[in-house]
Motif scaffolding. Structure first.
Motif, PDB file in Angstrom:
ATOM      1  N   ARG A 216       0.863  -1.192   0.000  1.00 57.80           N
ATOM      2  CA  ARG A 216       0.000   0.000   0.000  1.00 57.80           C
ATOM      3  C   ARG A 216       0.895   1.236   0.000  1.00 57.80           C
ATOM      4  O   ARG A 216       1.955   1.256   0.634  1.00 57.80           O
ATOM      5  CB  ARG A 216      -0.902  -0.006   1.232  1.00 57.80           C
ATOM      6  N   TYR A 217       0.451   2.256  -0.705  1.00 60.47           N
ATOM      7  CA  TYR A 217       1.252   3.468  -0.857  1.00 60.47           C
ATOM      8  C   TYR A 217       0.342   4.672  -0.653  1.00 60.47           C
ATOM      9  O   TYR A 217      -0.635   4.831  -1.390  1.00 60.47           O
ATOM     10  CB  TYR A 217       1.853   3.544  -2.266  1.00 60.47           C
ATOM     11  N   LEU A 218       0.673   5.495   0.335  1.00 58.73           N
ATOM     12  CA  LEU A 218      -0.136   6.681   0.624  1.00 58.73           C
ATOM     13  C   LEU A 218       0.762   7.907   0.615  1.00 58.73           C
ATOM     14  O   LEU A 218       1.949   7.832   0.976  1.00 58.73           O
ATOM     15  CB  LEU A 218      -0.756   6.566   2.025  1.00 58.73           C
ATOM     16  N   MET A 219       0.155   9.026   0.205  1.00 57.80           N
ATOM     17  CA  MET A 219       0.851  10.305   0.273  1.00 57.80           C
ATOM     18  C   MET A 219       0.176  11.092   1.393  1.00 57.80           C
ATOM     19  O   MET A 219      -1.040  11.243   1.388  1.00 57.80           O
ATOM     20  CB  MET A 219       0.663  11.020  -1.062  1.00 57.80           C
ATOM     21  N   LEU A 220       0.989  11.559   2.348  1.00 52.97           N
ATOM     22  CA  LEU A 220       0.450  12.390   3.436  1.00 52.97           C
ATOM     23  C   LEU A 220       0.990  13.805   3.274  1.00 52.97           C
ATOM     24  O   LEU A 220       2.185  13.988   3.002  1.00 52.97           O
ATOM     25  CB  LEU A 220       0.890  11.816   4.791  1.00 52.97           C
ATOM     26  N   HIS A 221       0.120  14.802   3.428  1.00 54.07           N
ATOM     27  CA  HIS A 221       0.602  16.183   3.530  1.00 54.07           C
ATOM     28  C   HIS A 221       0.817  16.445   5.012  1.00 54.07           C
ATOM     29  O   HIS A 221      -0.124  16.741   5.745  1.00 54.07           O
ATOM     30  CB  HIS A 221      -0.441  17.137   2.936  1.00 54.07           C
ATOM     31  N   LYS A 222       2.077  16.253   5.417  1.00 54.75           N
ATOM     32  CA  LYS A 222       2.368  16.359   6.856  1.00 54.75           C
ATOM     33  C   LYS A 222       2.222  17.808   7.303  1.00 54.75           C
ATOM     34  O   LYS A 222       2.816  18.701   6.711  1.00 54.75           O
ATOM     35  CB  LYS A 222       3.797  15.864   7.145  1.00 54.75           C
ATOM     36  N   PRO A 223       1.474  18.020   8.379  1.00 52.76           N
ATOM     37  CA  PRO A 223       1.423  19.366   8.942  1.00 52.76           C
ATOM     38  C   PRO A 223       2.543  19.539   9.967  1.00 52.76           C
ATOM     39  O   PRO A 223       3.104  18.542  10.444  1.00 52.76           O
ATOM     40  CB  PRO A 223       0.059  19.387   9.635  1.00 52.76           C
ATOM     41  N   ALA A 224       2.836  20.777  10.340  1.00 46.88           N
ATOM     42  CA  ALA A 224       3.784  21.012  11.438  1.00 46.88           C
ATOM     43  C   ALA A 224       3.127  20.550  12.739  1.00 46.88           C
ATOM     44  O   ALA A 224       1.893  20.468  12.822  1.00 46.88           O
ATOM     45  CB  ALA A 224       4.120  22.494  11.499  1.00 46.88           C
ATOM     46  N   GLY A 225       3.965  20.198  13.721  1.00 49.61           N
ATOM     47  CA  GLY A 225       3.424  19.861  15.040  1.00 49.61           C
ATOM     48  C   GLY A 225       3.175  18.383  15.259  1.00 49.61           C
ATOM     49  O   GLY A 225       2.670  17.985  16.307  1.00 49.61           O
ATOM     50  N   VAL A 226       3.516  17.577  14.260  1.00 47.27           N
ATOM     51  CA  VAL A 226       3.264  16.136  14.332  1.00 47.27           C
ATOM     52  C   VAL A 226       4.608  15.428  14.129  1.00 47.27           C
ATOM     53  O   VAL A 226       5.371  15.819  13.251  1.00 47.27           O
ATOM     54  CB  VAL A 226       2.276  15.757  13.204  1.00 47.27           C
ATOM     55  N   VAL A 227       4.904  14.409  14.931  1.00 50.07           N
ATOM     56  CA  VAL A 227       6.210  13.762  14.796  1.00 50.07           C
ATOM     57  C   VAL A 227       6.152  12.607  13.794  1.00 50.07           C
ATOM     58  O   VAL A 227       5.125  11.936  13.664  1.00 50.07           O
ATOM     59  CB  VAL A 227       6.788  13.259  16.156  1.00 50.07           C
ATOM     60  N   THR A 228       7.296  12.421  13.093  1.00 47.61           N
ATOM     61  CA  THR A 228       7.373  11.327  12.123  1.00 47.61           C
ATOM     62  C   THR A 228       7.815  10.075  12.872  1.00 47.61           C
ATOM     63  O   THR A 228       9.004   9.845  13.083  1.00 47.61           O
ATOM     64  CB  THR A 228       8.379  11.664  11.008  1.00 47.61           C
ATOM     65  N   ALA A 229       6.839   9.310  13.295  1.00 50.29           N
ATOM     66  CA  ALA A 229       7.122   8.069  14.024  1.00 50.29           C
ATOM     67  C   ALA A 229       5.886   7.199  13.880  1.00 50.29           C
ATOM     68  O   ALA A 229       4.810   7.699  13.533  1.00 50.29           O
ATOM     69  CB  ALA A 229       7.371   8.375  15.501  1.00 50.29           C
ATOM     70  N   THR A 230       6.032   5.911  14.146  1.00 53.18           N
ATOM     71  CA  THR A 230       4.850   5.057  14.076  1.00 53.18           C
ATOM     72  C   THR A 230       4.065   5.151  15.392  1.00 53.18           C
ATOM     73  O   THR A 230       2.855   5.009  15.399  1.00 53.18           O
ATOM     74  CB  THR A 230       5.219   3.599  13.773  1.00 53.18           C
ATOM     75  N   ARG A 231       4.773   5.376  16.477  1.00 55.38           N
ATOM     76  CA  ARG A 231       4.044   5.659  17.720  1.00 55.38           C
ATOM     77  C   ARG A 231       4.916   6.496  18.653  1.00 55.38           C
ATOM     78  O   ARG A 231       6.144   6.512  18.515  1.00 55.38           O
ATOM     79  CB  ARG A 231       3.569   4.378  18.391  1.00 55.38           C
ATOM     80  N   ASP A 232       4.259   7.196  19.553  1.00 55.77           N
ATOM     81  CA  ASP A 232       4.972   8.059  20.495  1.00 55.77           C
ATOM     82  C   ASP A 232       4.125   8.166  21.755  1.00 55.77           C
ATOM     83  O   ASP A 232       2.904   8.227  21.679  1.00 55.77           O
ATOM     84  CB  ASP A 232       5.182   9.450  19.871  1.00 55.77           C
ATOM     85  N   GLN A 233       4.803   8.170  22.890  1.00 57.02           N
ATOM     86  CA  GLN A 233       4.095   8.205  24.187  1.00 57.02           C
ATOM     87  C   GLN A 233       3.307   9.501  24.358  1.00 57.02           C
ATOM     88  O   GLN A 233       2.219   9.499  24.901  1.00 57.02           O
ATOM     89  CB  GLN A 233       5.116   8.118  25.336  1.00 57.02           C
ATOM     90  N   LYS A 234       3.918  10.622  23.890  1.00 61.99           N
ATOM     91  CA  LYS A 234       3.319  11.929  24.224  1.00 61.99           C
ATOM     92  C   LYS A 234       2.774  12.678  23.023  1.00 61.99           C
ATOM     93  O   LYS A 234       1.789  13.386  23.124  1.00 61.99           O
ATOM     94  CB  LYS A 234       4.406  12.820  24.861  1.00 61.99           C
ATOM     95  N   GLU A 235       3.451  12.540  21.898  1.00 60.84           N
ATOM     96  CA  GLU A 235       3.153  13.417  20.763  1.00 60.84           C
ATOM     97  C   GLU A 235       2.226  12.735  19.756  1.00 60.84           C
ATOM     98  O   GLU A 235       2.243  11.513  19.616  1.00 60.84           O
ATOM     99  CB  GLU A 235       4.458  13.748  20.024  1.00 60.84           C
ATOM    100  N   GLN A 236       1.496  13.568  19.012  1.00 64.05           N
ATOM    101  CA  GLN A 236       0.710  13.033  17.899  1.00 64.05           C
ATOM    102  C   GLN A 236       1.692  12.624  16.794  1.00 64.05           C
ATOM    103  O   GLN A 236       2.653  13.356  16.512  1.00 64.05           O
ATOM    104  CB  GLN A 236      -0.250  14.107  17.368  1.00 64.05           C
ATOM    105  N   THR A 237       1.475  11.471  16.183  1.00 63.21           N
ATOM    106  CA  THR A 237       2.387  11.003  15.133  1.00 63.21           C
ATOM    107  C   THR A 237       1.699  11.085  13.767  1.00 63.21           C
ATOM    108  O   THR A 237       0.474  11.175  13.678  1.00 63.21           O
ATOM    109  CB  THR A 237       2.810   9.532  15.347  1.00 63.21           C
TER     110      THR A 237
END
Ligand code: URA
Length: 248
Positions: free
Chosen positions: A62-83
């Protein structure tokens, strides 16, 4: 692609292998309009399969294009931040991952896939895949900067950066530029501008290889790649590999 029907249905998220076998026994599945009860029936991917009247489609990759906004971390999961993966509101997304990393304050194109081989080839500096960014930076940017970026910069790593292209869109107190790099070192663009006495105030990725950010996608939005976009990415990759093999 060739799968047993029970495996195909399990991969498509219908149920576990044994649940799927029970569904088949109960006559809940048709293949090309015909009731199919045999779990061992071979599926090539060309067939039209229905489960309880609903068409089932399993895609291996599967291949998706995301328009990443600022304020979101590039990770599959994170304890505190929105990913970035929190923005992908699709079922069965657990094998998907972002290709490369954009900083929390960077916006723009992020490819999300489960195709590890493609991801590796897009990210490997040896494959020389262009990543193009738009940046707003402090202070005037001149021809000298273009030369320094083209030569490669010492950004404090063991080796200088690979040659990068810098295009000046406007130069002044705040300048606007496009930068094309073929690597993805940590904070690379920010460190490159710091190395020439400037600093980045805004950064957005515009493209990666042949894949260009769809400006119709709002920030935080995503869509599937088209067949053409996927083919172009894969072709680009193959050509890179082939050229390297020819050139040694
Ligand atoms: N370079 C950076 O400095 N940050 C990014 O997010 C991407 C490239």
């Amino acid at each position: 692609m060739s799968y047993r029907l029970d495996k195909y249905l399990a991969l498509a998220g219908i149920g576990t292998r044994s649940e799927v076998k029970a569904f088949l026994k109960k006559g809940m599945v048709t293949v090309d309009g015909q009731l199919e009860k045999k779990p061992e029936r071979k599926i090539s991917g060309e067939e039209i399969i229905h489960f309880q009247g609903r068409e089932i489609c399993y895609e291996e990759f599967r291949y998706l294009m995301l328009h990443k906004p600022a304020g979101v971390v590039t990770a599959t999961r994170d304890q505190k931040e929105q990913t970035v993966m929190d923005l992908i509101t699709l079922p069965g997304k657990k094998d998907l991952f972002p290709v490369g990393r954009l900083d929390k304050d960077t916006e723009g194109l992020l490819l999300i896939t489960n195709d590890g081989e493609l991801a590796h080839r897009l990210l490997s500096p040896k494959k020389h895949v262009d990543k193009c960014y738009f940046a707003r930076v402090e202070g005037p940017i001149t021809e000298e900067h273009i030369q320094s970026f083209a030569k490669g910069l010492d950004i404090g790593d063991d080796t200088p950066t690979l040659p990068a292209r810098l295009r000046i869109l406007s130069s002044g107190e705040i300048s606007e530029v496009e930068v094309t790099i073929q690597e993805g070192r940590y904070h690379q663009i920010k460190r490159m501008f710091e190395a020439v006495g400037s600093s980045v105030c805004y950064l957005k990725r515009l493209s990666m290889g042949s894949l260009v950010l769809d400006e119709n996608l709002e920030k935080g939005g995503f869509r599937r790649l088209t067949g053409q976009e996927i083919a172009a990415l894969q072709k680009g990759n193959r050509e890179e590999t082939d050229n390297r093999e020819v050139c040694g």
